[in-house]
Design a protein around this motif. Structure first.
Motif, PDB file in Angstrom:
ATOM      1  N   THR A  62      -7.809 -14.208  -5.421  1.00  0.00           N
ATOM      2  CA  THR A  62      -8.814 -13.174  -5.242  1.00  0.00           C
ATOM      3  C   THR A  62      -8.234 -12.042  -4.402  1.00  0.00           C
ATOM      4  OG1 THR A  62     -10.505 -14.883  -5.229  1.00  0.00           O
ATOM      5  CG2 THR A  62     -11.145 -12.726  -4.407  1.00  0.00           C
ATOM      6  N   GLU A  63      -8.487 -10.827  -4.821  1.00  0.00           N
ATOM      7  CA  GLU A  63      -8.019  -9.673  -4.058  1.00  0.00           C
ATOM      8  C   GLU A  63      -8.749  -9.629  -2.719  1.00  0.00           C
ATOM      9  OE1 GLU A  63      -8.498  -6.069  -6.230  1.00  0.00           O
ATOM     10  OE2 GLU A  63      -7.692  -6.952  -8.056  1.00  0.00           O
ATOM     11  N   PRO A  64      -8.093  -9.146  -1.676  1.00  0.00           N
ATOM     12  CA  PRO A  64      -8.744  -9.085  -0.365  1.00  0.00           C
ATOM     13  C   PRO A  64     -10.050  -8.301  -0.396  1.00  0.00           C
ATOM     14  CG  PRO A  64      -6.429  -8.573  -0.158  1.00  0.00           C
ATOM     15  CD  PRO A  64      -6.726  -8.698  -1.630  1.00  0.00           C
ATOM     16  N   LEU A  65     -10.100  -7.224  -1.184  1.00  0.00           N
ATOM     17  CA  LEU A  65     -11.328  -6.435  -1.230  1.00  0.00           C
ATOM     18  C   LEU A  65     -12.439  -7.157  -1.969  1.00  0.00           C
ATOM     19  CD1 LEU A  65      -9.888  -2.869  -1.824  1.00  0.00           C
ATOM     20  CD2 LEU A  65     -10.628  -3.918   0.311  1.00  0.00           C
ATOM     21  N   GLY A  66     -12.110  -8.254  -2.662  1.00  0.00           N
ATOM     22  CA  GLY A  66     -13.134  -9.037  -3.340  1.00  0.00           C
ATOM     23  C   GLY A  66     -14.056  -9.737  -2.356  1.00  0.00           C
ATOM     24  N   TYR A  67     -13.557 -10.028  -1.169  1.00  0.00           N
ATOM     25  CA  TYR A  67     -14.407 -10.686  -0.181  1.00  0.00           C
ATOM     26  C   TYR A  67     -14.516  -9.891   1.123  1.00  0.00           C
ATOM     27  CZ  TYR A  67      -9.890 -12.325   1.621  1.00  0.00           C
ATOM     28  OH  TYR A  67      -8.615 -12.399   2.081  1.00  0.00           O
ATOM     29  N   TYR A  68     -13.683  -8.888   1.299  1.00  0.00           N
ATOM     30  CA  TYR A  68     -13.727  -8.071   2.518  1.00  0.00           C
ATOM     31  C   TYR A  68     -14.674  -6.908   2.273  1.00  0.00           C
ATOM     32  CZ  TYR A  68     -12.145  -5.736   6.744  1.00  0.00           C
ATOM     33  OH  TYR A  68     -12.097  -5.146   7.979  1.00  0.00           O
ATOM     34  N   LYS A  69     -15.933  -7.124   2.581  1.00  0.00           N
ATOM     35  CA  LYS A  69     -16.985  -6.143   2.326  1.00  0.00           C
ATOM     36  C   LYS A  69     -17.806  -5.965   3.604  1.00  0.00           C
ATOM     37  CE  LYS A  69     -17.421  -7.686  -2.419  1.00  0.00           C
ATOM     38  NZ  LYS A  69     -18.198  -8.376  -3.405  1.00  0.00           N
ATOM     39  N   LYS A  84      -6.988  -1.630   0.656  1.00  0.00           N
ATOM     40  CA  LYS A  84      -6.980  -1.016  -0.667  1.00  0.00           C
ATOM     41  C   LYS A  84      -5.641  -0.341  -0.949  1.00  0.00           C
ATOM     42  CE  LYS A  84      -9.933   1.657  -3.673  1.00  0.00           C
ATOM     43  NZ  LYS A  84     -11.205   2.327  -3.809  1.00  0.00           N
ATOM     44  N   GLU A  85      -5.083   0.343   0.034  1.00  0.00           N
ATOM     45  CA  GLU A  85      -3.778   0.989  -0.127  1.00  0.00           C
ATOM     46  C   GLU A  85      -2.678  -0.049  -0.317  1.00  0.00           C
ATOM     47  OE1 GLU A  85      -1.015   3.760  -0.720  1.00  0.00           O
ATOM     48  OE2 GLU A  85      -3.156   4.146  -0.560  1.00  0.00           O
ATOM     49  N   LEU A  86      -2.768  -1.130   0.419  1.00  0.00           N
ATOM     50  CA  LEU A  86      -1.792  -2.216   0.272  1.00  0.00           C
ATOM     51  C   LEU A  86      -1.856  -2.805  -1.137  1.00  0.00           C
ATOM     52  CD1 LEU A  86       0.187  -3.594   2.271  1.00  0.00           C
ATOM     53  CD2 LEU A  86      -1.538  -5.351   2.595  1.00  0.00           C
ATOM     54  N   GLN A  87      -3.077  -2.968  -1.658  1.00  0.00           N
ATOM     55  CA  GLN A  87      -3.256  -3.490  -3.012  1.00  0.00           C
ATOM     56  C   GLN A  87      -2.653  -2.534  -4.047  1.00  0.00           C
ATOM     57  OE1 GLN A  87      -4.702  -6.494  -3.939  1.00  0.00           O
ATOM     58  NE2 GLN A  87      -3.964  -6.014  -5.971  1.00  0.00           N
ATOM     59  N   GLY A  93       4.182  -2.193  -7.733  1.00  0.00           N
ATOM     60  CA  GLY A  93       5.491  -2.827  -7.657  1.00  0.00           C
ATOM     61  C   GLY A  93       6.318  -2.380  -6.466  1.00  0.00           C
ATOM     62  N   VAL A  94       5.704  -1.652  -5.543  1.00  0.00           N
ATOM     63  CA  VAL A  94       6.426  -1.176  -4.369  1.00  0.00           C
ATOM     64  C   VAL A  94       6.652  -2.324  -3.376  1.00  0.00           C
ATOM     65  CG1 VAL A  94       6.321   0.410  -2.397  1.00  0.00           C
ATOM     66  CG2 VAL A  94       5.505   1.139  -4.644  1.00  0.00           C
ATOM     67  N   LEU A  95       5.663  -3.214  -3.273  1.00  0.00           N
ATOM     68  CA  LEU A  95       5.735  -4.338  -2.348  1.00  0.00           C
ATOM     69  C   LEU A  95       5.974  -5.642  -3.094  1.00  0.00           C
ATOM     70  CD1 LEU A  95       2.675  -3.616  -0.025  1.00  0.00           C
ATOM     71  CD2 LEU A  95       5.072  -3.223   0.480  1.00  0.00           C
ATOM     72  N   THR A  96       6.709  -6.538  -2.463  1.00  0.00           N
ATOM     73  CA  THR A  96       6.867  -7.894  -3.015  1.00  0.00           C
ATOM     74  C   THR A  96       5.639  -8.707  -2.638  1.00  0.00           C
ATOM     75  OG1 THR A  96       7.968  -8.739  -1.042  1.00  0.00           O
ATOM     76  CG2 THR A  96       9.382  -7.781  -2.758  1.00  0.00           C
ATOM     77  N   GLY A 103       1.189  -8.358   4.907  1.00  0.00           N
ATOM     78  CA  GLY A 103       0.371  -7.200   5.257  1.00  0.00           C
ATOM     79  C   GLY A 103      -1.107  -7.529   5.303  1.00  0.00           C
ATOM     80  N   VAL A 104      -1.579  -8.281   4.323  1.00  0.00           N
ATOM     81  CA  VAL A 104      -2.995  -8.688   4.300  1.00  0.00           C
ATOM     82  C   VAL A 104      -3.296  -9.555   5.512  1.00  0.00           C
ATOM     83  CG1 VAL A 104      -4.688 -10.089   3.073  1.00  0.00           C
ATOM     84  CG2 VAL A 104      -3.253  -8.499   1.803  1.00  0.00           C
ATOM     85  N   LYS A 105      -2.419 -10.506   5.797  1.00  0.00           N
ATOM     86  CA  LYS A 105      -2.620 -11.400   6.930  1.00  0.00           C
ATOM     87  C   LYS A 105      -2.660 -10.590   8.232  1.00  0.00           C
ATOM     88  CE  LYS A 105      -0.541 -15.289   6.685  1.00  0.00           C
ATOM     89  NZ  LYS A 105       0.474 -16.363   6.698  1.00  0.00           N
TER      90      LYS A 105
END
Length: 111
Positions: A62-69, A84-87, A93-96, A103-105
Motif C-alpha cells: 500500500t502506498e503511504p498516502l493510502g493510509y496517511y490521511k 507524495k513527492e517521494l512516491q 525510477g529516480v529512487l531505488t 525515506g518513508v520510514k
C-alpha cells in the motif's frame, strides 16, 4: 532398504515444507509479512488459504498516502506532500526501493 525410505521420506518432507511456505518467502520484505506468514502457517493447508497468501504476497504494498490521511496520528500537510513527492520520484525510477522505504520510514518516524 528401510534406511533408503527414511532418507527419501525426510527429503520429501523438507521439499513439501519449502513448497508450503513459498508465499511467506515471497512476502519476506513486505510490510504485512507477519500477517501473510500467519495466514500461510495456519490456513495454508486448506489450499484456498495457501492461494490467498500467495496472492497477497504478490500484491504491491500500500502506498503511504493510502493510509496517511487527515486523522492519522501526527498528520501534517508538509509530511503528506513530502510523501507524495517521494512516491513520484520512486514511480519515475529516480529512487531505488530501499531508498524509497528509508525515506518513508524517516518521514513517518519524525511524527
Amino acid at each position: 532398504m528401510e534406511f533408503m525410505f527414511g532418507i527419501l521420506g525426510t527429503i520429501g518432507i523438507a521439499i513439501a515444507g519449502l513448497l508450503y511456505f513459498i508465499p511467506a518467502a515471497i512476502a519476506r520484505k513486505k510490510i504485512d509479512f507477519k500477517l501473510i506468514f500467519a495466514l500461510n502457517l495456519f490456513l495454508g493447508w486448506t489450499i484456498i488459504g495457501w492461494i490467498w497468501a500467495l496472492i497477497w504476497a504478490c500484491q504491491k504494498d500500500t502506498e503511504p498516502l493510502g493510509y496517511y490521511k487527515p486523522g492519522y496520528p501526527g498528520y501534517t500537510l508538509e509530511n503528506a506532500l513530502r510523501l507524495k513527492e517521494l512516491q513520484k520520484q520512486f514511480d519515475a525510477g529516480v529512487l531505488t526501493k530501499s531508498n524509497y522505504d528509508n525515506g518513508v520510514k524517516e518521514i513517518l518516524e519524525a511524527i
